[in-house]
Motif scaffolding. Structure first.
Motif, PDB file in Angstrom:
ATOM      1  N   VAL A  32       0.830  -1.204   0.000  1.00 51.18           N
ATOM      2  CA  VAL A  32       0.000   0.000   0.000  1.00 51.18           C
ATOM      3  C   VAL A  32       0.867   1.259   0.000  1.00 51.18           C
ATOM      4  CG1 VAL A  32      -1.654   1.354   1.351  1.00 51.18           C
ATOM      5  CG2 VAL A  32      -1.996  -1.110   1.061  1.00 51.18           C
ATOM      6  N   VAL A  33       1.900   1.271   0.833  1.00 50.23           N
ATOM      7  CA  VAL A  33       2.777   2.442   0.922  1.00 50.23           C
ATOM      8  C   VAL A  33       3.524   2.655  -0.390  1.00 50.23           C
ATOM      9  CG1 VAL A  33       4.839   3.386   2.035  1.00 50.23           C
ATOM     10  CG2 VAL A  33       3.033   2.345   3.424  1.00 50.23           C
ATOM     11  N   VAL A  34       4.075   1.591  -0.957  1.00 46.25           N
ATOM     12  CA  VAL A  34       4.845   1.715  -2.200  1.00 46.25           C
ATOM     13  C   VAL A  34       3.952   2.210  -3.332  1.00 46.25           C
ATOM     14  CG1 VAL A  34       6.053   0.410  -3.985  1.00 46.25           C
ATOM     15  CG2 VAL A  34       6.586   0.014  -1.575  1.00 46.25           C
ATOM     16  N   VAL A  35       2.765   1.632  -3.462  1.00 46.59           N
ATOM     17  CA  VAL A  35       1.841   2.052  -4.524  1.00 46.59           C
ATOM     18  C   VAL A  35       1.439   3.511  -4.343  1.00 46.59           C
ATOM     19  CG1 VAL A  35      -0.471   1.709  -5.486  1.00 46.59           C
ATOM     20  CG2 VAL A  35       0.987  -0.266  -4.994  1.00 46.59           C
ATOM     21  N   ALA A  36       1.186   3.910  -3.085  1.00 44.40           N
ATOM     22  CA  ALA A  36       0.798   5.301  -2.824  1.00 44.40           C
ATOM     23  C   ALA A  36       1.919   6.266  -3.198  1.00 44.40           C
ATOM     24  CB  ALA A  36       0.414   5.462  -1.356  1.00 44.40           C
TER      25      ALA A  36
END
Length: 623
Positions: free
Chosen positions: A182-186
């Motif tokens: 989630v963090v990487v995609v965001a």
């Protein structure tokens, strides 16, 4: 989402899903008590309004406003209760096919996505409530912020429950993988945002359609699928402040017409608890049980009449199946055939008032609910004839040698017992259709009538059971209304991009005029009914499709009946249709076993649907 996704069925709405109830948390006990009190307050306020208006000719001007405040608080607290009980409607067909370890990872990833969505939205909900404090309500002369604070409180409660479930049921490695993704995609999307904004309508396919599909596949509840996709779309492809999304959610949940949703859900609970629905089943069985296909007729007729009381497909099926299936098995009916008839019969009955889907459609599309109720009754009759004809054909070799005709005394006795229950669906339909009362007023009177009749004639309801019914109503209503709120936010986002207008222009320019548009509408709502259930599909597409239908000269009520019927057929169509799996669960039959038997019944419904689309008279004759 008749809705209550039917939640919900565990229909609309619902409602509409059979998931295992999650472990209760101590935090939720006072929340459940408050929700039960709020529901009683709403019922009391609405009854007081009806009495003051019709008996004393003195309307109380502040009642609607007070009920609206209690309603939004009930809805948001109900969403939290539904999270605690795992009663939000979601699609689990794809996740269930994964190996167990990957299922757990998908579950954790869905929880992380949901928690992220709630965490991002919470400060925006607080900001929205603070901004609304400067606006004063007209009747009660109080800040509107007190009403919309319910959204922030509900989001905070849901967030705490999601976090608690992550700690309780997810491994640290699964959480770490999910959170990292989630963090990487965001971060990637944040850096690509200026470039993504140049994509135009392609972002709709990537984020709104693709994001919703991904979340659905992961088993994320439908309400959060819409919310997550819309939030990501607004964050990374527009410069729109996120507080506007909270306002759209508020607007989608707060229509005064939707006040009837929790009241009709409560009515369905009372129907189940008192046995009023079973009395109708017993009466029809005494009349028709001895003829060929008699028990099939009884099942279809029971669904038709019981639906007019409960407004919920889950309630309908749960009332009818246990009462009829043992006798049908004794007469040689195959379990797969019984499930097929139960599922398609529930789809047939979804336009019988009181239908939560029709109430929502009237609210969103600006169509008269009285006209929808009147037309829905006739449309259900068309589908009833189609299914009954197929059932009779299939029963042509059925033996009735060991079946006795009920005696006149038994028929009379069952009629007397069923009469108070039989009156209710016709009371609801006639009161709304004649314009004597609104759907909200009728729902309140119907609840009072059913409760008093149930207590006096059908054995009553214990205080503990009644309290549980109130809490269950809050949870189901919250699940339905959150779908409406997040779907309204997505529909607004579609409108702001201009895509809705482009689609409308493309549909208006189709060769073939009305016929082409009607066929495309049928296919579209059949597909959406399989995946989304009726309520979100209506909120998303009604603002786009109805103006085109009007421009082509299609009557609003006729078009409403076509799309609602198409969605109901889609809802019961395997391998995706959620309603089909609910029917299998209610009847305790394997979906694999029932899937082969349902197709002739789906074909009968499709023939009825095409007849309804081709002949407007079916929809308009009773208006």
């Amino acid at each position: 989402m008749n809705a209550v996704i039917d939640t919900a069925e565990r229909d609309l709405l619902p409602s509409m899903e059979t998931l295992q109830v999650g472990r209760r948390t101590a935090l939720m006990k006072p929340i459940e008590a408050i929700s039960a009190i709020l529901l009683l307050v709403i019922v009391g306020l609405l009854i007081a309004g009806v009495v003051s208006r019709y008996f004393f000719d003195q309307p109380i001007v502040w009642i609607d406003e007070a009920a609206s405040i209690a309603f939004l608080w009930l809805a948001m607290l109900g969403t939290a209760i539904a999270v605690d009980r795992s009663e939000h409607l979601r699609l689990t067909v794809l996740v269930a096919r994964l190996p167990e370890r990957r299922q757990l990872l998908a579950e954790t990833f869905g929880l992380v996505l949901t928690g992220t969505f709630l965490a991002v939205l919470l400060p925006q909900a607080y900001k929205y409530a603070v901004g609304e404090m400067d606006i004063t309500s007209s009747a009660l002369d109080m800040p509107v912020g007190y009403r919309v604070s319910a959204i922030a409180v509900g989001i905070a409660l849901m967030l705490s429950l999601v976090v608690a479930r992550l700690f309780r049921s997810s491994s640290f490695s699964h959480f770490l993988i999910s959170a990292s993704v989630v963090v990487v995609v965001a971060v990637v999307l944040w850096h690509l945002a200026p470039w993504l904004r140049s994509f135009g309508d392609l972002n709709i396919a990537i984020f709104l359609a693709g994001g919703t599909a991904l979340c659905l596949a992961l088993g994320v509840p439908i309400a959060f699928c819409f919310g997550i996709a819309t939030l990501v779309f607004l964050c990374f492809t527009t410069t729109m402040p996120l507080v506007v999304m909270v306002g759209r959610i508020d607007e989608g949940m707060s229509s005064i017409i939707l006040l009837s949703v929790p009241i009709f859900v409560l009515l369905g609970c009372i129907l189940d608890a008192t046995g009023m629905g079973k009395s109708i089943v017993d009466f029809l069985a005494s009349l028709l049980g001895h003829v060929k296909a008699g028990m099939s007729y009884v099942l279809l007729g029971s669904l038709f009449l019981v639906s007019g009381i409960s407004g919920s497909k889950v309630s309908d099926m749960a009332t009818v199946a246990p009462a009829l299936f043992p006798e049908m098995k004794r007469r040689g009916h195959k379990p797969s055939e019984m499930i097929a008839l139960l599922a398609t019969g529930a789809a047939m009955a979804d336009t019988v008032p009181p239908s939560i889907v029709l109430i929502v459609l009237g609210s969103v599309a600006g169509v008269s609910i009285a006209a929808l109720f009147t037309s829905g009754f006739a449309i259900a009759m068309v589908l009833l004839v189609a299914l009954a004809g197929l059932a009779r054909f299939k029963a042509r070799h059925e033996s009735t040698d060991g079946t006795r005709r009920a005696t006149g005394r038994l028929i009379l006795k069952s009629a007397v017992v069923a009469l108070p229950a039989l009156v209710l669906p016709f009371l609801i339909r006639s009161a709304v259709a004649s314009g004597a009362a609104t759907a909200t007023e009728v729902s309140t009177v119907a609840v009072l009538y059913a409760f008093l009749i149930g207590v006096v004639l059908y054995g009553g309801i214990s205080p503990i059971k009644f309290y549980r019914m109130l809490v269950e109503t809050a949870a189901m209503s919250g699940a339905i209304l959150l779908i409406l709120g997040t779907a309204a936010a997505m529909a607004w986002a579609l409108t702001q991009t201009g895509f809705a207008f482009h689609l409308r222009d493309a549909l208006s320019a189709l060769p073939g005029g009305k016929a082409s548009f009607m066929l495309i509408s049928i296919v579209l709502f059949l597909l959406l009914g399989c995946v989304l259930e009726g309520l979100p599909a209506i909120v998303l597409l009604a603002p786009i499709m109805f103006p085109v239908a009007r421009a082509l000269g299609i009557n609003d009520v006729h078009y409403s009946m076509v799309i609602v019927t198409a969605m109901n057929v889609g809802l019961m169509t395997p391998p995706v249709g959620v309603g089909f799996y609910i029917a299998c669960k209610v009847g305790n039959v394997s979906p694999d076993e029932a899937m082969g038997a349902i197709w002739p019944y789906i074909a009968a419904l499709l023939i009825g649907l095409l007849a309804i689309a081709a002949v407007p008279w079916f929809s308009l004759a009773l208006l």
